[in-house]
Scaffold this motif. Structure first.
Motif, PDB file in Angstrom:
ATOM      1  N   TYR A 229      48.086  46.120  36.957  1.00  0.00           N
ATOM      2  CA  TYR A 229      47.828  47.406  37.600  1.00  0.00           C
ATOM      3  C   TYR A 229      47.261  48.426  36.614  1.00  0.00           C
ATOM      4  CZ  TYR A 229      48.424  51.533  40.482  1.00  0.00           C
ATOM      5  OH  TYR A 229      48.172  52.682  41.214  1.00  0.00           O
ATOM      6  N   GLN A 230      47.550  48.285  35.343  1.00  0.00           N
ATOM      7  CA  GLN A 230      47.100  49.285  34.368  1.00  0.00           C
ATOM      8  C   GLN A 230      45.574  49.355  34.268  1.00  0.00           C
ATOM      9  OE1 GLN A 230      47.907  48.412  30.186  1.00  0.00           O
ATOM     10  NE2 GLN A 230      48.340  46.275  30.727  1.00  0.00           N
ATOM     11  N   TYR A 231      44.893  48.328  34.792  1.00  0.00           N
ATOM     12  CA  TYR A 231      43.432  48.325  34.758  1.00  0.00           C
ATOM     13  C   TYR A 231      42.811  48.609  36.126  1.00  0.00           C
ATOM     14  CZ  TYR A 231      44.496  45.923  30.388  1.00  0.00           C
ATOM     15  OH  TYR A 231      45.013  45.588  29.154  1.00  0.00           O
ATOM     16  N   ILE A 232      43.585  49.151  37.054  1.00  0.00           N
ATOM     17  CA  ILE A 232      43.089  49.335  38.413  1.00  0.00           C
ATOM     18  C   ILE A 232      41.961  50.365  38.484  1.00  0.00           C
ATOM     19  CG2 ILE A 232      44.689  51.175  39.139  1.00  0.00           C
ATOM     20  CD1 ILE A 232      44.975  49.614  41.812  1.00  0.00           C
ATOM     21  N   GLN A 233      41.902  51.288  37.514  1.00  0.00           N
ATOM     22  CA  GLN A 233      40.821  52.286  37.517  1.00  0.00           C
ATOM     23  C   GLN A 233      39.452  51.612  37.477  1.00  0.00           C
ATOM     24  OE1 GLN A 233      41.184  55.848  37.697  1.00  0.00           O
ATOM     25  NE2 GLN A 233      38.979  55.698  38.072  1.00  0.00           N
ATOM     26  N   GLN A 234      39.360  50.463  36.835  1.00  0.00           N
ATOM     27  CA  GLN A 234      38.080  49.752  36.773  1.00  0.00           C
ATOM     28  C   GLN A 234      37.609  49.363  38.175  1.00  0.00           C
ATOM     29  OE1 GLN A 234      38.620  46.437  34.117  1.00  0.00           O
ATOM     30  NE2 GLN A 234      39.288  47.716  32.389  1.00  0.00           N
ATOM     31  N   THR A 235      38.551  48.912  39.008  1.00  0.00           N
ATOM     32  CA  THR A 235      38.191  48.547  40.380  1.00  0.00           C
ATOM     33  C   THR A 235      37.843  49.794  41.179  1.00  0.00           C
ATOM     34  OG1 THR A 235      39.650  46.621  40.288  1.00  0.00           O
ATOM     35  CG2 THR A 235      38.991  47.384  42.471  1.00  0.00           C
TER      36      THR A 235
ATOM     37  N   GLU B 157      47.907  48.639  48.578  1.00  0.00           N
ATOM     38  CA  GLU B 157      48.873  47.678  49.106  1.00  0.00           C
ATOM     39  C   GLU B 157      49.018  46.555  48.083  1.00  0.00           C
ATOM     40  OE1 GLU B 157      47.453  46.342  52.875  1.00  0.00           O
ATOM     41  OE2 GLU B 157      47.312  48.359  53.725  1.00  0.00           O
ATOM     42  N   TYR B 158      50.253  46.253  47.723  1.00  0.00           N
ATOM     43  CA  TYR B 158      50.511  45.286  46.649  1.00  0.00           C
ATOM     44  C   TYR B 158      50.799  43.918  47.269  1.00  0.00           C
ATOM     45  CZ  TYR B 158      50.913  49.894  44.701  1.00  0.00           C
ATOM     46  OH  TYR B 158      50.651  51.195  44.370  1.00  0.00           O
ATOM     47  N   LEU B 159      49.738  43.107  47.388  1.00  0.00           N
ATOM     48  CA  LEU B 159      49.819  41.854  48.130  1.00  0.00           C
ATOM     49  C   LEU B 159      50.438  40.713  47.334  1.00  0.00           C
ATOM     50  CD1 LEU B 159      46.388  41.883  49.999  1.00  0.00           C
ATOM     51  CD2 LEU B 159      48.560  42.975  50.616  1.00  0.00           C
ATOM     52  N   ILE B 160      50.069  40.591  46.089  1.00  0.00           N
ATOM     53  CA  ILE B 160      50.676  39.571  45.229  1.00  0.00           C
ATOM     54  C   ILE B 160      51.205  40.284  43.985  1.00  0.00           C
ATOM     55  CG2 ILE B 160      50.299  37.548  43.774  1.00  0.00           C
ATOM     56  CD1 ILE B 160      48.295  36.525  45.723  1.00  0.00           C
ATOM     57  N   ALA B 161      52.510  40.192  43.790  1.00  0.00           N
ATOM     58  CA  ALA B 161      53.136  40.845  42.648  1.00  0.00           C
ATOM     59  C   ALA B 161      54.150  39.891  42.025  1.00  0.00           C
ATOM     60  CB  ALA B 161      53.784  42.163  43.073  1.00  0.00           C
ATOM     61  N   ASP B 162      55.161  40.443  41.398  1.00  0.00           N
ATOM     62  CA  ASP B 162      56.065  39.665  40.567  1.00  0.00           C
ATOM     63  C   ASP B 162      56.809  38.572  41.331  1.00  0.00           C
ATOM     64  OD1 ASP B 162      57.264  39.391  37.887  1.00  0.00           O
ATOM     65  OD2 ASP B 162      59.110  39.852  38.939  1.00  0.00           O
ATOM     66  N   ILE B 163      57.123  38.799  42.604  1.00  0.00           N
ATOM     67  CA  ILE B 163      57.924  37.823  43.346  1.00  0.00           C
ATOM     68  C   ILE B 163      57.163  36.518  43.566  1.00  0.00           C
ATOM     69  CG2 ILE B 163      57.243  38.566  45.665  1.00  0.00           C
ATOM     70  CD1 ILE B 163      60.198  38.114  46.484  1.00  0.00           C
ATOM     71  N   ALA B 164      55.828  36.573  43.589  1.00  0.00           N
ATOM     72  CA  ALA B 164      55.035  35.374  43.873  1.00  0.00           C
ATOM     73  C   ALA B 164      54.209  34.907  42.683  1.00  0.00           C
ATOM     74  CB  ALA B 164      54.096  35.635  45.056  1.00  0.00           C
ATOM     75  N   GLN B 165      54.083  35.753  41.671  1.00  0.00           N
ATOM     76  CA  GLN B 165      53.185  35.429  40.567  1.00  0.00           C
ATOM     77  C   GLN B 165      53.835  35.785  39.233  1.00  0.00           C
ATOM     78  OE1 GLN B 165      50.006  34.025  40.390  1.00  0.00           O
ATOM     79  NE2 GLN B 165      50.363  34.164  38.195  1.00  0.00           N
ATOM     80  N   ARG B 166      53.928  34.820  38.352  1.00  0.00           N
ATOM     81  CA  ARG B 166      54.582  35.048  37.058  1.00  0.00           C
ATOM     82  C   ARG B 166      53.736  35.913  36.142  1.00  0.00           C
ATOM     83  NH1 ARG B 166      55.729  29.840  33.503  1.00  0.00           N
ATOM     84  NH2 ARG B 166      53.449  29.944  33.436  1.00  0.00           N
ATOM     85  N   GLU B 167      52.428  35.653  36.085  1.00  0.00           N
ATOM     86  CA  GLU B 167      51.548  36.369  35.168  1.00  0.00           C
ATOM     87  C   GLU B 167      50.871  37.546  35.878  1.00  0.00           C
ATOM     88  OE1 GLU B 167      51.591  35.622  32.126  1.00  0.00           O
ATOM     89  OE2 GLU B 167      52.630  33.679  32.254  1.00  0.00           O
TER      90      GLU B 167
ATOM     91  N   ASP C 292      48.069  38.762  35.381  1.00  0.00           N
ATOM     92  CA  ASP C 292      46.650  38.484  35.626  1.00  0.00           C
ATOM     93  C   ASP C 292      46.420  37.974  37.047  1.00  0.00           C
ATOM     94  OD1 ASP C 292      46.084  39.269  33.095  1.00  0.00           O
ATOM     95  OD2 ASP C 292      45.833  37.248  32.266  1.00  0.00           O
ATOM     96  N   GLY C 293      47.478  37.464  37.664  1.00  0.00           N
ATOM     97  CA  GLY C 293      47.346  36.930  39.020  1.00  0.00           C
ATOM     98  C   GLY C 293      47.737  37.911  40.112  1.00  0.00           C
ATOM     99  N   TYR C 294      48.115  39.127  39.749  1.00  0.00           N
ATOM    100  CA  TYR C 294      48.491  40.127  40.752  1.00  0.00           C
ATOM    101  C   TYR C 294      47.261  40.526  41.575  1.00  0.00           C
ATOM    102  CZ  TYR C 294      52.994  40.941  38.349  1.00  0.00           C
ATOM    103  OH  TYR C 294      54.239  40.808  37.797  1.00  0.00           O
ATOM    104  N   VAL C 295      47.496  40.870  42.846  1.00  0.00           N
ATOM    105  CA  VAL C 295      46.410  41.330  43.714  1.00  0.00           C
ATOM    106  C   VAL C 295      46.846  42.603  44.422  1.00  0.00           C
ATOM    107  CG1 VAL C 295      44.924  40.821  45.690  1.00  0.00           C
ATOM    108  CG2 VAL C 295      45.542  38.986  44.091  1.00  0.00           C
ATOM    109  N   THR C 296      46.055  43.657  44.271  1.00  0.00           N
ATOM    110  CA  THR C 296      46.299  44.926  44.945  1.00  0.00           C
ATOM    111  C   THR C 296      45.119  45.215  45.871  1.00  0.00           C
ATOM    112  OG1 THR C 296      47.483  45.790  43.017  1.00  0.00           O
ATOM    113  CG2 THR C 296      46.729  47.396  44.652  1.00  0.00           C
ATOM    114  N   LYS C 297      45.418  45.457  47.128  1.00  0.00           N
ATOM    115  CA  LYS C 297      44.378  45.806  48.098  1.00  0.00           C
ATOM    116  C   LYS C 297      44.201  47.318  48.113  1.00  0.00           C
ATOM    117  CE  LYS C 297      43.239  45.258  53.023  1.00  0.00           C
ATOM    118  NZ  LYS C 297      43.737  44.713  54.311  1.00  0.00           N
TER     119      LYS C 297
END
Length: 271
Positions: free
Chosen positions: A220-226, A248-258, A260-265
């Motif tokens: 999330y710390q790099y979301i400004q780029q998006t 909207e935080y679609l993929i976060a810690d509960i589903a993804q360990r790293e 780099d794999g997080y997805v924010t809509k």
């Protein structure tokens, strides 16, 4: 001496009851359910008639009663006591059903969110049409004196507890687009959750219409780029944007360990 042929051994009785033999031994030891008699060697024998009593214990356990409570009930039971017990257990069961329904809603949201995120792993910025939505919002957090992550988490936890939100991952964040253009995307305005219409002073409306949609992949710390890419896209297309961005935080810690794999809509309203 009793005729053993009219009785069942502990093993036989346990078999017809569908339990292990040690369960009968335990019930005997705590004086909950004892054999009809013991022989001169201490072996336990049970009567066929005791099966009904064993079923009573089994059903009371299914209703959530402890063994100690069942022991007391068996000694004191009468129809009126039984009716009071049922009233109490009805309330308990309704509460358990509500909790299970809440867990089911949580799982359903997580399934939909994760599936959606995986389906858009390679999607570019696009325009989507959304229906009217009612948003339950937190207090205004914008320009807070303390803008630390700890303060954000404190407000997040308070918001979830205050409104009994079971699906914590369904809580999104609203950020003013004006602040995003100033590279101040961590200056959050509100936490929100989409809800059915009901009377609450912290409700806001998200209007039906077109929204610019993008997916931020990674920490999330790099979301400004998006955000920068989406704002450039909107400016290039000549879109006039609304007041808020919706995360909207679609993929976060509960589903993804790293991370780099997080997805924010991200959704930006197009006026």
């Amino acid at each position: 001496m009793k005729k053993k042929k009219n009785y069942l051994t502990a093993g036989e009785f346990a078999k017809i009851c569908g339990v292990a033999k040690h369960v009968l031994f335990h019930y005997d030891e705590i004086h909950l359910f004892q054999p009809a008699y013991r022989d001169e060697h201490g072996y336990r024998y049970y009567s066929y008639h005791q099966y009904d009593t064993f079923l009573v214990i089994t059903n009371l356990k299914k209703m959530g009663m402890s063994l100690s409570a069942i022991r007391i009930y068996l000694k004191q039971r009468d129809p009126q006591m039984f009716l009071r017990l049922l009233d109490e257990k009805y309330a308990d069961i309704d509460s358990q059903i509500a909790q299970l329904e809440s867990i089911k809603r949580m799982m359903n949201w997580m399934q939909q969110a994760t599936t959606s995120a995986l389906a858009h792993q390679h999607d570019e910025i696009c325009v989507v049409t959304l229906p009217n939505a009612t948003l339950l919002c937190s207090k205004d957090m914008e320009n807070a004196t303390d803008r630390s992550f700890a303060n954000y988490m404190e407000e997040y936890i308070h918001f979830v507890k205050e409104h009994h939100i079971a699906v914590q991952e369904s809580v999104g964040t609203m950020v003013r687009i004006e602040n995003i253009r100033k590279q101040d995307n961590f200056n959050f305005s509100y936490l929100y959750q989409i809800v059915a219409e009901y009377d609450h002073q912290q409700l806001k409306k998200r209007a039906r219409g077109n929204y610019l949609c993008g997916w931020h992949k990674g920490s999330y710390q790099y979301i400004q780029q998006t955000y920068d890419k989406m704002l450039a896209y909107a400016d290039n297309k000549g879109y006039v944007l609304g007041e808020f961005a919706y995360e909207e935080y679609l993929i976060a810690d509960i589903a993804q360990r790293e991370e780099d794999g997080y997805v924010t809509k991200i959704l930006l309203e197009i006026l």
